[in-house]
Design a protein around this motif. Structure first.
Motif, PDB file in Angstrom:
ATOM      1  N   PHE A 164      -4.323   1.632  -2.456  1.00 11.44           N
ATOM      2  CA  PHE A 164      -4.297   0.249  -1.983  1.00 11.44           C
ATOM      3  C   PHE A 164      -3.633  -0.680  -2.989  1.00 11.44           C
ATOM      4  O   PHE A 164      -3.631  -0.423  -4.207  1.00 11.44           O
ATOM      5  CB  PHE A 164      -5.716  -0.215  -1.665  1.00 11.44           C
ATOM      6  CG  PHE A 164      -6.370   0.594  -0.581  1.00 11.44           C
ATOM      7  CD1 PHE A 164      -6.061   0.361   0.751  1.00 11.44           C
ATOM      8  CD2 PHE A 164      -7.277   1.603  -0.896  1.00 11.44           C
ATOM      9  CE1 PHE A 164      -6.656   1.113   1.755  1.00 11.44           C
ATOM     10  CE2 PHE A 164      -7.879   2.349   0.095  1.00 11.44           C
ATOM     11  CZ  PHE A 164      -7.564   2.109   1.435  1.00 11.44           C
ATOM     12  N   ASP A 218      -7.951   2.012  -6.565  1.00 13.56           N
ATOM     13  CA  ASP A 218      -8.544   1.869  -5.227  1.00 13.56           C
ATOM     14  C   ASP A 218      -7.768   2.781  -4.280  1.00 13.56           C
ATOM     15  O   ASP A 218      -6.565   2.571  -4.058  1.00 13.56           O
ATOM     16  CB  ASP A 218      -8.451   0.419  -4.739  1.00 13.56           C
ATOM     17  CG  ASP A 218      -9.314  -0.532  -5.562  1.00 13.56           C
ATOM     18  OD1 ASP A 218     -10.369  -0.095  -6.048  1.00 13.56           O
ATOM     19  OD2 ASP A 218      -8.923  -1.705  -5.720  1.00 13.56           O
ATOM     20  N   TYR A 219      -8.449   3.774  -3.727  1.00 15.67           N
ATOM     21  CA  TYR A 219      -7.732   4.734  -2.887  1.00 15.67           C
ATOM     22  C   TYR A 219      -8.651   5.288  -1.810  1.00 15.67           C
ATOM     23  O   TYR A 219      -9.875   5.074  -1.808  1.00 15.67           O
ATOM     24  CB  TYR A 219      -7.160   5.869  -3.738  1.00 15.67           C
ATOM     25  CG  TYR A 219      -8.175   6.884  -4.227  1.00 15.67           C
ATOM     26  CD1 TYR A 219      -8.196   8.175  -3.717  1.00 15.67           C
ATOM     27  CD2 TYR A 219      -9.114   6.558  -5.212  1.00 15.67           C
ATOM     28  CE1 TYR A 219      -9.116   9.114  -4.179  1.00 15.67           C
ATOM     29  CE2 TYR A 219     -10.026   7.488  -5.671  1.00 15.67           C
ATOM     30  CZ  TYR A 219     -10.027   8.769  -5.149  1.00 15.67           C
ATOM     31  OH  TYR A 219     -10.933   9.697  -5.598  1.00 15.67           O
ATOM     32  N   ALA A 220      -8.049   6.022  -0.880  1.00 10.21           N
ATOM     33  CA  ALA A 220      -8.779   6.705   0.185  1.00 10.21           C
ATOM     34  C   ALA A 220      -7.996   7.957   0.549  1.00 10.21           C
ATOM     35  O   ALA A 220      -6.790   8.048   0.288  1.00 10.21           O
ATOM     36  CB  ALA A 220      -8.941   5.797   1.404  1.00 10.21           C
ATOM     37  N   ARG A 226       0.832  -1.196   0.000  1.00 14.22           N
ATOM     38  CA  ARG A 226       0.000   0.000   0.000  1.00 14.22           C
ATOM     39  C   ARG A 226       0.871   1.252   0.000  1.00 14.22           C
ATOM     40  O   ARG A 226       1.857   1.355   0.729  1.00 14.22           O
ATOM     41  CB  ARG A 226      -0.903  -0.018   1.226  1.00 14.22           C
ATOM     42  CG  ARG A 226      -1.832   1.171   1.360  1.00 14.22           C
ATOM     43  CD  ARG A 226      -2.665   1.063   2.618  1.00 14.22           C
ATOM     44  NE  ARG A 226      -3.354  -0.231   2.701  1.00 14.22           N
ATOM     45  CZ  ARG A 226      -4.201  -0.552   3.676  1.00 14.22           C
ATOM     46  NH1 ARG A 226      -4.462   0.321   4.638  1.00 14.22           N
ATOM     47  NH2 ARG A 226      -4.783  -1.741   3.691  1.00 14.22           N
ATOM     48  N   ARG A 268     -12.864   7.231   4.019  1.00 12.12           N
ATOM     49  CA  ARG A 268     -13.248   5.864   3.716  1.00 12.12           C
ATOM     50  C   ARG A 268     -12.651   5.448   2.373  1.00 12.12           C
ATOM     51  O   ARG A 268     -12.150   6.282   1.612  1.00 12.12           O
ATOM     52  CB  ARG A 268     -14.769   5.726   3.647  1.00 12.12           C
ATOM     53  CG  ARG A 268     -15.416   6.510   2.508  1.00 12.12           C
ATOM     54  CD  ARG A 268     -16.922   6.311   2.480  1.00 12.12           C
ATOM     55  NE  ARG A 268     -17.558   7.020   1.371  1.00 12.12           N
ATOM     56  CZ  ARG A 268     -17.677   6.531   0.145  1.00 12.12           C
ATOM     57  NH1 ARG A 268     -17.177   5.311  -0.140  1.00 12.12           N
ATOM     58  NH2 ARG A 268     -18.282   7.214  -0.811  1.00 12.12           N
ATOM     59  N   ARG A 269     -12.711   4.169   2.094  1.00  7.62           N
ATOM     60  CA  ARG A 269     -12.203   3.664   0.823  1.00  7.62           C
ATOM     61  C   ARG A 269     -13.170   4.045  -0.292  1.00  7.62           C
ATOM     62  O   ARG A 269     -14.356   3.705  -0.262  1.00  7.62           O
ATOM     63  CB  ARG A 269     -12.029   2.157   0.897  1.00  7.62           C
ATOM     64  CG  ARG A 269     -11.485   1.527  -0.370  1.00  7.62           C
ATOM     65  CD  ARG A 269     -11.023   0.126  -0.105  1.00  7.62           C
ATOM     66  NE  ARG A 269     -10.568  -0.548  -1.313  1.00  7.62           N
ATOM     67  CZ  ARG A 269      -9.740  -1.580  -1.303  1.00  7.62           C
ATOM     68  NH1 ARG A 269      -9.274  -2.050  -0.157  1.00  7.62           N
ATOM     69  NH2 ARG A 269      -9.386  -2.150  -2.441  1.00  7.62           N
TER      70      ARG A 269
END
Length: 738
Positions: free
Chosen positions: A462, A380-382, A347, A415-416
């Motif tokens: 991620f 996919d990230y946050a 990550r 949040r994701r």
């Protein structure tokens, strides 16, 4: 990259000694007048025709002076910088740097000295530098040395420092005392003074053995002294020695050492030596080699057979072990979606106000798509809550932004985020190493005060993030970077003028950059060569790049490089207005019109300007060029004779970890601008596989994208014919109805 002190060892490498010449280091010849000597040890007799040498063994008082001074075993940065010699800069709000330190044996109860100086912009109350040795935290220091360099000593627990290679990591957290913004990241830094940082030992710890020799070499390099290799010989021996030195240096990381080639009969040196190398011809009768001896001045002397460098390589590898560090980017298989975890990445976590996290990956050497097909990133990230308004995450492919993502959306924060599909033109990628970069810009809140410390990351990417690239036909165009990817040390040589003008030690330094046992990235189009020359060589070269341009190229090498500091604008790529807003600014308007003109020209002959136009006003300390695109694997590195060699070598090493490396058909280097590359407007395109129904569309697309003018004329011609036929049919059909 890698390669510090080992190189020097290369002894044999540079060796190049003539059989009839004898070393003058602590040796006597049986046919010369004897001088008073200490007890001698005679090796096996030499072949007839060569005098027998006898090694003089220094007494204890000579080998170890009565008042021996401690020796500093310094830090050597893993990633060299082209800037000031002897220092390494750690810059940014969150930044780290790794260093190597070589010890002759394990040391208990030692202190690690760190000598630093920091920018006055650093707020020491909120800043610190954490230090780890071989993965174990040993303490932290405060970056508060503003008016001059000072040292901090950290105690290292017993059993941590080991014989051989030790890795020291400095993790800096800098806070600007006045501003809080992305730009403030460039104003906070700490410089580590390498020669005054490390562990101090007594000279008697440096024994005449492999580890003692390597540690002595490290200490001597830390004093900015070259490693002396006795003796010089022919160009062929020099080239052989350079390749050997390079492979030895592959065991180490950092900037390769400077090597000074001395005559075999040298008996006195300008400065004291801790270590040096002497190489003998195969028939010299020097006994079993390689071996280590103590010189009369206390230096550890590596003696080796010039014809058997593999013995030295094995000796040092057995002592220090293979390097555990690998800068090679992972391979991405076209045609399948692969996640970051599949590529070996964990990550990605970003902290600070200006953040750059990069994922390098490699595509096959003959993969090529120049059309507007699409590759895709499934992200996919946050990101954190309560970020200032205007915070952005830029997703980049090879330095070009493909998506701007807001980080100030309260509904998405904390949040994701749902998987985001980010398509981008596949022609932004190329064969060899590519880079996916996540760059965050976070304004200050407020911007005119020191940043409030925050422990949670600004963003996370991620490991489930996926990247998919379509398959491509096996094709290629001439590119400097592609040739460099397949270069090996034994393919590098001097020109006649280069050998007569440049330091002989430059050849093994450059060769050490290209030690790479993975030959899968070689172009496979023919024998690869890199010739190191000087500006005078440009007038002797022939080819479609240099023909008619030699004078312009020589002028660039003779002009004084600019020292103008570039303004840093982290928001320059963010266009907050409409397209017509550019014409409100004169400079932007001129730039916009120039780009529009270039786009019109590129419709006919491709996207690049002519070389004469591109070279206007440029200067360089070094250049790499392909003289002839018909011989793409023949490269030349032209070096200004008075240019600092370390800058050029460091820039070549850094190209493995950054985008700012040589490319195209011509690249110019200066310390201020790095590598700037020019690509010819017409490039020969090679197909390395048969045309099939499966690849025909991609092959045609590559040709059309590379030479659009060649397709526009036929298309226009056939369109005109079709229009005439259609018009004739309409007229004829109407007449028939009447």
């Amino acid at each position: 990259m890698k390669k510090p002190l080992a190189g020097i060892t290369l002894l044999a490498a540079l060796q190049i000694a003539a059989p009839e010449r004898l070393p003058a280091q602590q040796i006597l010849l049986n046919d010369s007048e004897a001088a008073p000597v200490e007890p001698e040890v005679a090796p096996p007799s030499a072949p007839s025709g060569l005098p027998v040498m006898q090694w003089r063994t220094p007494t204890a008082d000579e080998a170890t002076p009565a008042e021996a001074e401690p020796i500093r075993l310094p830090l050597r940065p893993l990633t060299p910088q082209a800037g000031g010699a002897g220092t390494h800069r750690i810059q940014g709000q969150f930044a780290d740097a790794r260093f190597l330190m070589f010890l002759p044996e394990g040391v208990d109860g030692a202190e690690l000295d760190l000598t630093t100086i920091s920018s006055i912009n650093v707020l020491p109350e909120r800043s610190q530098i954490d230090v780890t040795v071989n993965g174990l935290a040993v303490g932290s220091i405060t970056p508060d040395n503003f008016d001059g360099a000072r040292s901090d000593a950290l105690s290292v627990p017993p059993g941590v420092l080991k014989a051989g290679r030790n890795v020291i990591t400095l993790k800096a957290r800098h806070v600007h005392r006045v501003f809080c913004s992305p730009e403030a990241s460039f104003g906070v830094w700490t410089d580590v003074l390498l020669s005054d940082s490390g562990v101090t030992v007594m000279p008697d710890m440096l024994q005449a053995d492999p580890l003692g020799f390597l540690a002595a070499v490290s200490a001597q390099i830390g004093q900015s002294e070259p490693i002396i290799v006795n003796n010089a010989g022919t160009e062929s021996h020099l080239a052989q020695g350079a390749a050997f030195i390079a492979h030895i240096e592959h065991l180490f990381e950092g900037l390769p050492p400077q090597i000074a080639v001395e005559d075999l009969y040298t008996v006195a040196y300008d400065r004291p030596q801790l270590a040096r190398v002497t190489a003998f011809p195969d028939d010299f009768g020097a006994g079993d080699l390689p071996q280590f001896r103590r010189g009369g001045d206390g230096a550890i002397v590596l003696l080796a057979n010039a014809e058997h460098p593999d013995a030295v390589e094995k000796l040092l590898i057995d002592a220090v072990g293979e390097s555990g560090l690998d800068w090679t980017a992972p391979d991405l298989a076209p045609g399948t979606a692969q996640s970051l975890s599949d590529l070996g990445f964990e990550r990605l976590v970003g902290r600070g106000r200006y953040i750059r996290e990069t994922v390098p990956f490699r595509l096959p050497p003959q993969w090529l798509l120049l059309s507007e097909e699409r590759a895709e990133l499934r992200l996919d990230y946050a990101f954190a809550r309560n970020l200032p308004e205007g915070a952005l995450l830029l997703v980049k492919i090879n330095g070009e932004t493909v998506r701007l993502l807001p980080l100030d959306d309260p509904e998405q924060a904390g949040r994701r985020v749902d998987t985001l599909q980010v398509p981008f033109p596949v022609n932004m990628l190329g064969p060899g190493t590519n880079r996916l970069t996540f760059e965050a810009l976070v304004p200050g809140d407020p911007p005119d005060e020191a940043c409030v410390p925050r422990e949670d990351p600004i963003f996370e990417v991620f490991e489930t993030t996926q990247l998919s690239v379509p398959e491509a036909p096996r094709m290629s165009v001439p590119r400097i970077d592609r040739v460099l990817d397949g270069l090996s040390p034994d393919q590098i040589r001097f020109s006649a003028a280069g050998q007569a003008t440049l330091p002989l030690g430059l050849l093994p330094q450059v060769a050490s950059v290209f030690v790479n046992e993975d030959t899968s990235m070689a172009t496979g189009q023919g024998p690869v060569t890199l010739t190191i020359g000087v500006p005078a060589d440009l007038s002797t070269l022939e080819g479609n790049i240099v023909d008619g341009n030699a004078t312009v190229l020589q002028e660039a090498m003779l002009n004084t490089p600019s020292t103008r500091a570039a303004d840093i604008d982290t928001w320059a790529e963010i266009d907050n207005g409409r397209w017509w807003a550019a014409f409100a600014d004169r400079d932007r308007a001129i730039e916009t019109l120039g780009r529009f003109k270039q786009q019109l020209v590129s419709l006919w002959r491709g996207p690049q300007s002519e070389l004469n136009t591109w070279m206007a006003g440029r200067s360089a300390e070094a250049m790499i060029l392909q003289p002839d695109m018909k011989r793409p694997d023949d490269l030349w590195l032209i070096v200004r004779p008075n240019a600092p060699d370390d800058r050029v070598v460091a820039s070549l090493i850094s190209m493995r970890q950054s985008l700012e490396g040589p490319g195209g058909q011509l690249s110019l280097f200066s310390a201020d601008t790095g590598w700037q590359s020019w690509r010819a407007s017409t490039l020969p395109l090679r197909l390395h596989e048969p045309i099939t129904w499966r690849n025909a569309r991609s092959v045609a697309g590559n040709y059309a994208s590379l030479t659009p003018g060649g397709f526009l004329v036929p298309i226009f011609f056939f369109t005109l014919i079709a229009a005439v036929v259609a018009l004739g049919y309409m007229i004829a059909s109407r007449r028939g109805k009447k």
